[in-house]
Design an enzyme around this catalytic site. Sequence first.
Site, short mmCIF file in Angstrom:
data_model
loop_
_atom_site.label_atom_id
_atom_site.label_comp_id
_atom_site.label_asym_id
_atom_site.label_seq_id
_atom_site.Cartn_x
_atom_site.Cartn_y
_atom_site.Cartn_z
N HIS A 41 8.69 8.83 6.16
CA HIS A 41 9.51 8.79 4.96
C HIS A 41 10.09 10.18 4.74
O HIS A 41 9.59 10.96 3.92
CB HIS A 41 8.69 8.35 3.75
N GLU A 43 11.51 5.05 6.29
CA GLU A 43 11.68 4.77 4.87
C GLU A 43 12.51 5.88 4.24
O GLU A 43 12.47 7.03 4.68
CB GLU A 43 10.34 4.73 4.14
N HIS A 68 1.76 0.84 -0.32
CA HIS A 68 1.49 1.83 -1.35
C HIS A 68 0.11 1.60 -1.96
O HIS A 68 -0.13 0.61 -2.63
CB HIS A 68 2.54 1.86 -2.47
#
Length: 240
Positions: free
Chosen positions: A43, A70, A191
Amino acid sequence: MTKLSVNINKIATLRNSRGGNNPDLIKAALSCEHFGAEGITVHPRPDERHIRYQDVYELKAAITTEFNIEGNCQEHKFVDLVLANKPAQVTLVPDALGQLTSNHGWDTIKYQDYLKDVIPQFKDAGIRVSIFVDPDPKMVEAAATTGTDRVELYTEAYAHQYLHNKELAIAPYIEAAEVARQAGLGLNAGHDLDLHNLKYFADNIPGLLEVSIGHALISDALYSGLANTIQMYLRRLGNL
């Protein structure tokens, strides 16, 4: 089977804290693959506080499992980075500039036109698209009209509620998953999933294709070693 994609941001954070290349991010990613991970997730953020843009190019050239990038597609540099590397999947996350970590999904109603405009850029390049969403049936329904291939359910609320009432915690995710199934969307999640809450989530969410786990997995690896930790996560998913 639910694939385990290991997010290696925290390894990059450790490397960047001292400069140089220790730990070696590429070696860590290849080790994750060797120990059984079915994907690698990064990410990158504009400040490059963990994953650097150059890391993405080097990882794309090195890894052999699915590569998932991401990030916030409202950043033009991110879009260019993804299109240049053509990962298996791009996960679109509505992060604000300087945000510590992802903390909400897309409002797929408010940003419907924007998502319809940006998603074809990735799909035309042969990249599978997933949208990060809260477990809200309306958001999942609206996501289905954007042209995305999948949604990734934001699981922080589940993780926080799990220790208090796991049945209550999982309920909105079961509903969102069913809406995704009916809409023909693939389903990912991520998450704050960890060794304690992952099995219950995977057992109760039908059609779960992929989980992306970073912080908890890398933290567990400090105690149990990377090889053993990845095996433990795979067992939670029923992959071993």
